[in-house]
Design a protein around this motif. Structure first.
Motif, PDB file in Angstrom:
ATOM      1  N   ARG A 181      -2.423   2.030   7.832  1.00 18.06           N
ATOM      2  CA  ARG A 181      -3.118   2.121   9.129  1.00 18.06           C
ATOM      3  C   ARG A 181      -4.538   2.663   9.015  1.00 18.06           C
ATOM      4  NH1 ARG A 181      -0.052   0.310  13.814  1.00 18.06           N
ATOM      5  NH2 ARG A 181       2.078   0.041  13.063  1.00 18.06           N
TER       6      ARG A 181
ATOM      7  N   ARG B 262      -0.754  -9.398  13.932  1.00 20.59           N
ATOM      8  CA  ARG B 262      -2.049  -8.806  14.302  1.00 20.59           C
ATOM      9  C   ARG B 262      -3.189  -9.457  13.531  1.00 20.59           C
ATOM     10  NH1 ARG B 262      -5.802  -7.917  16.620  1.00 20.59           N
ATOM     11  NH2 ARG B 262      -7.024  -6.024  16.747  1.00 20.59           N
TER      12      ARG B 262
ATOM     13  N   LEU C 107       0.853  -1.193   0.000  1.00 14.60           N
ATOM     14  CA  LEU C 107       0.000   0.000   0.000  1.00 14.60           C
ATOM     15  C   LEU C 107       0.881   1.232   0.000  1.00 14.60           C
ATOM     16  CD1 LEU C 107      -2.510  -0.860   2.877  1.00 14.60           C
ATOM     17  CD2 LEU C 107      -2.863  -1.184   0.440  1.00 14.60           C
TER      18      LEU C 107
ATOM     19  N   LYS D 192      -9.456 -10.431  12.263  1.00 11.90           N
ATOM     20  CA  LYS D 192      -8.141 -10.310  12.896  1.00 11.90           C
ATOM     21  C   LYS D 192      -8.329 -10.227  14.389  1.00 11.90           C
ATOM     22  CE  LYS D 192      -8.457  -5.411  12.011  1.00 11.90           C
ATOM     23  NZ  LYS D 192      -7.991  -4.229  12.534  1.00 11.90           N
TER      24      LYS D 192
HETATM   25  C1  LIG Z   1       1.936  -4.160   5.783  1.00 15.43           C
HETATM   26  C2  LIG Z   1       0.803  -3.284   5.226  1.00 15.43           C
HETATM   27  C3  LIG Z   1       0.158  -3.943   4.009  1.00 15.43           C
HETATM   28  C4  LIG Z   1      -0.250  -3.100   6.341  1.00 15.43           C
HETATM   29  O1  LIG Z   1      -1.383  -2.434   5.774  1.00 15.43           O
HETATM   30  P1  LIG Z   1      -2.246  -1.382   6.620  1.00 15.43           P
HETATM   31  O2  LIG Z   1      -3.401  -0.971   5.785  1.00 15.43           O
HETATM   32  O3  LIG Z   1      -1.356  -0.290   7.128  1.00 15.43           O
HETATM   33  O4  LIG Z   1      -2.740  -2.242   7.842  1.00 15.43           O
HETATM   34  P2  LIG Z   1      -4.171  -2.097   8.556  1.00 15.43           P
HETATM   35  O5  LIG Z   1      -4.477  -0.664   8.772  1.00 15.43           O
HETATM   36  O6  LIG Z   1      -5.184  -2.908   7.825  1.00 15.43           O
HETATM   37  O7  LIG Z   1      -3.850  -2.733   9.978  1.00 15.43           O
HETATM   38  C5  LIG Z   1      -4.492  -3.916  10.480  1.00 15.43           C
HETATM   39  C6  LIG Z   1      -4.012  -4.101  11.910  1.00 15.43           C
HETATM   40  O8  LIG Z   1      -2.604  -4.334  11.874  1.00 15.43           O
HETATM   41  C7  LIG Z   1      -1.944  -3.335  12.643  1.00 15.43           C
HETATM   42  N1  LIG Z   1      -0.704  -3.000  11.970  1.00 15.43           N
HETATM   43  C8  LIG Z   1      -0.560  -2.455  10.749  1.00 15.43           C
HETATM   44  N2  LIG Z   1       0.735  -2.287  10.456  1.00 15.43           N
HETATM   45  C9  LIG Z   1       1.410  -2.727  11.555  1.00 15.43           C
HETATM   46  C10 LIG Z   1       2.790  -2.800  11.880  1.00 15.43           C
HETATM   47  N3  LIG Z   1       3.727  -2.394  11.016  1.00 15.43           N
HETATM   48  N4  LIG Z   1       3.143  -3.299  13.085  1.00 15.43           N
HETATM   49  C11 LIG Z   1       2.193  -3.724  13.967  1.00 15.43           C
HETATM   50  N5  LIG Z   1       0.853  -3.690  13.702  1.00 15.43           N
HETATM   51  C12 LIG Z   1       0.488  -3.182  12.507  1.00 15.43           C
HETATM   52  C13 LIG Z   1      -2.895  -2.158  12.697  1.00 15.43           C
HETATM   53  O9  LIG Z   1      -2.656  -1.340  13.816  1.00 15.43           O
HETATM   54  C14 LIG Z   1      -4.232  -2.852  12.759  1.00 15.43           C
HETATM   55  O10 LIG Z   1      -4.478  -3.302  14.081  1.00 15.43           O
HETATM   56  P3  LIG Z   1      -5.713  -2.675  14.943  1.00 15.43           P
HETATM   57  O11 LIG Z   1      -6.949  -3.117  14.223  1.00 15.43           O
HETATM   58  O12 LIG Z   1      -5.546  -3.272  16.279  1.00 15.43           O
HETATM   59  O13 LIG Z   1      -5.536  -1.207  14.896  1.00 15.43           O
HETATM   60  C15 LIG Z   1       1.340  -1.874   4.842  1.00 15.43           C
HETATM   61  O14 LIG Z   1       2.010  -1.333   5.971  1.00 15.43           O
HETATM   62  C16 LIG Z   1       2.306  -1.864   3.673  1.00 15.43           C
HETATM   63  O15 LIG Z   1       1.892  -1.834   2.500  1.00 15.43           O
HETATM   64  N6  LIG Z   1       3.631  -1.861   3.949  1.00 15.43           N
HETATM   65  C17 LIG Z   1       4.664  -1.724   2.927  1.00 15.43           C
HETATM   66  C18 LIG Z   1       4.778  -2.944   2.061  1.00 15.43           C
HETATM   67  C19 LIG Z   1       5.183  -4.172   2.836  1.00 15.43           C
HETATM   68  O16 LIG Z   1       6.036  -4.151   3.709  1.00 15.43           O
HETATM   69  N7  LIG Z   1       4.513  -5.289   2.468  1.00 15.43           N
HETATM   70  C20 LIG Z   1       4.781  -6.596   3.068  1.00 15.43           C
HETATM   71  C21 LIG Z   1       5.867  -7.297   2.319  1.00 15.43           C
HETATM   72  S1  LIG Z   1       5.938  -9.022   2.788  1.00 15.43           S
END
Ligand SMILES: CC(C)(COP(=O)(O)OP(=O)(O)OC[C@H]1O[C@@H](n2cnc3c(N)ncnc32)[C@H](O)[C@@H]1OP(=O)(O)O)[C@@H](O)C(=O)NCCC(=O)NCCS
Length: 123
Positions: A48, A87, A42, A123
């Protein structure tokens, strides 16, 4: 079950696509697992807000509909996304070293042993 076919979903708003997820048959084997979340990304401006969770649940439902019972994802241990997968209910099921730029880095596999549980509980 569909073999070697990736499913891709995108997340979008009025401004356009801001993320995607892809997955399908397991590419990097973990004993007992059949499906793999291959990639999720994303734009940082959209972190988040729940879109990552929504994409994981959408892919899980699709894999389940294809006949996959479970799913893994491989991620570098240093990637903050490990916290996201935990999570989402993922449990560490394997570890390996991956060579990137001549350096071997630890990589973890998080697994969801029953996609039905992930789809029900969210979740
Ligand atoms: C990883 C990723 C997809 C998470 O997407 P996001 O939309 O930010 O996550 P969400 O908002 O749906 O979060 C869902 C839950 O996970 C938690 N969460 C999200 N990122 C987190 C992190 N880095 N560490 C801990 N918890 C996390 C959120 O707080 C939420 O929990 P809650 O409901 O208790 O508040 C996004 O950060 C991303 O695209 N990162 C860069 C690309 C990457 O690293 N991809 C993975 C490669 S394997």
């Amino acid at each position: 079950m569909t073999e070697n076919v990736a499913t891709v979903f995108v997340a979008e708003d009025d401004a356009g696509v801001f993320g995607f997820i892809a997955g399908g048959s397991i590419m990097h084997p973990v004993e007992g697992y059949e499906g793999e979340l291959g990639a999720i990304y994303l734009l940082a401006s959209h972190h988040r807000r729940g879109a990552g969770a929504a994409l994981v649940l959408r892919l899980a439902a699709d894999l389940r509909a294809q006949g996959f019972r479970n799913m893994v994802v491989w991620v570098l241990r240093a990637n903050p996304a490990c916290g996201f997968y935990r999570r989402m209910g993922g449990v560490q099921v394997a570890e390996q070293g991956i060579e990137i730029g001549g350096v071997t880095l630890p990589e973890l596999a998080f697994g969801w042993a029953d996609l039905a549980v992930l789809c029900q509980d969210g979740k």
